[in-house]
Scaffold this motif. Sequence first.
Motif, PDB file in Angstrom:
ATOM      1  N   UNK A  53      59.036  66.784  27.643  1.00 53.51           N
ATOM      2  CA  UNK A  53      60.419  66.238  26.772  1.00 53.51           C
ATOM      3  C   UNK A  53      60.728  64.701  27.023  1.00 53.51           C
ATOM      4  N   UNK A  54      59.934  64.033  27.936  1.00 53.56           N
ATOM      5  CA  UNK A  54      59.957  62.989  28.368  1.00 53.56           C
ATOM      6  C   UNK A  54      61.445  62.377  28.879  1.00 53.56           C
ATOM      7  N   UNK A  55      62.257  63.219  29.048  1.00 53.32           N
ATOM      8  CA  UNK A  55      63.644  62.815  29.629  1.00 53.32           C
ATOM      9  C   UNK A  55      63.511  62.854  31.215  1.00 53.32           C
ATOM     10  N   UNK A  56      63.865  61.758  31.777  1.00 54.33           N
ATOM     11  CA  UNK A  56      63.717  61.623  33.263  1.00 54.33           C
ATOM     12  C   UNK A  56      64.821  62.473  33.936  1.00 54.33           C
ATOM     13  N   UNK A 103      56.314  64.835  22.576  1.00 52.69           N
ATOM     14  CA  UNK A 103      55.397  64.929  23.432  1.00 52.69           C
ATOM     15  C   UNK A 103      54.010  64.352  22.720  1.00 52.69           C
ATOM     16  N   UNK A 104      53.202  64.099  23.770  1.00 53.90           N
ATOM     17  CA  UNK A 104      52.021  63.623  23.320  1.00 53.90           C
ATOM     18  C   UNK A 104      50.810  64.450  23.196  1.00 53.90           C
ATOM     19  N   UNK A 105      49.546  64.323  22.858  1.00 52.48           N
ATOM     20  CA  UNK A 105      48.523  65.103  23.048  1.00 52.48           C
ATOM     21  C   UNK A 105      48.229  65.721  24.250  1.00 52.48           C
ATOM     22  N   UNK A 106      48.205  64.864  25.371  1.00 52.38           N
ATOM     23  CA  UNK A 106      48.037  65.337  26.685  1.00 52.38           C
ATOM     24  C   UNK A 106      49.236  66.471  27.064  1.00 52.38           C
TER      25      UNK A 106
END
Length: 245
Positions: free
Chosen positions: A175-178, A134-137
């Motif tokens: 999660x940045x899992x597509x 996860x990013x800061x955003x």
Amino acid sequence: MASHSEALLPVLSNALAEGGKVHDSVVRTLGGWVLGGRYRPGDTLPREDELATSFGISRTSVREAIKVLSAKGLLETRPRIGVKVRQREEWRMLDPAVLSWHPDLSHDRELVASLMEARRIIEPAAAELAARRGSAADLAEIEAAYLGMESSIPHDLDACCEADLAFHRGVIAASHNIVLRSLIGTIETALKATFMLTTSLMEDQARTLSVHKAVLDAIRFRDTAGARGAMNRLLDLAAEDLVRS
């Protein structure tokens, strides 16, 4: 062979009045009949011309609606037999559109239980990945959703539910899992169904908020195991409330 054609008109007249486009209304009405149990697996729908007459539309429009439902796994067309309802395990229940056609999802306990099981498979893994990637955003979105829950409890249930939806949506997105991200719509539908059955958001405010906060903090501190565990505890809370409802 099931036949319910005598009751077509009252159901459809409401659907067309409220549903906007005729095609979408027909799809929703037929889908609701199947998902709601009016037509069960193995049943045969009324003939195409009966449906067209009752709906007040062309047979081509009925045929197109049936194609949509067939593509979602609900129906199949058999030569010399007609349109039959497929077995429930063949329905594409992870499709948010299919779930949205259900006329009374909150009382379909088997389906709600299955959705909870699916959440147990998906969301703890998403939380773990969110803690790792996860990013800061992403974190800002999850935190904003948590703060929305905090500020709306106990006086505004609708706002609290919307914030809770945003919280879970944010965790899955982080999660940045597509593949997991493609399931956000399904998770939201499952959450909405359980919200109709549970009241823990308002009745046990401190515990509800504390478990959400634990998920948020674990993601913030890159604690992957902690994020998975906290999400599992959050789902335990939801499951306990479902049992009590």
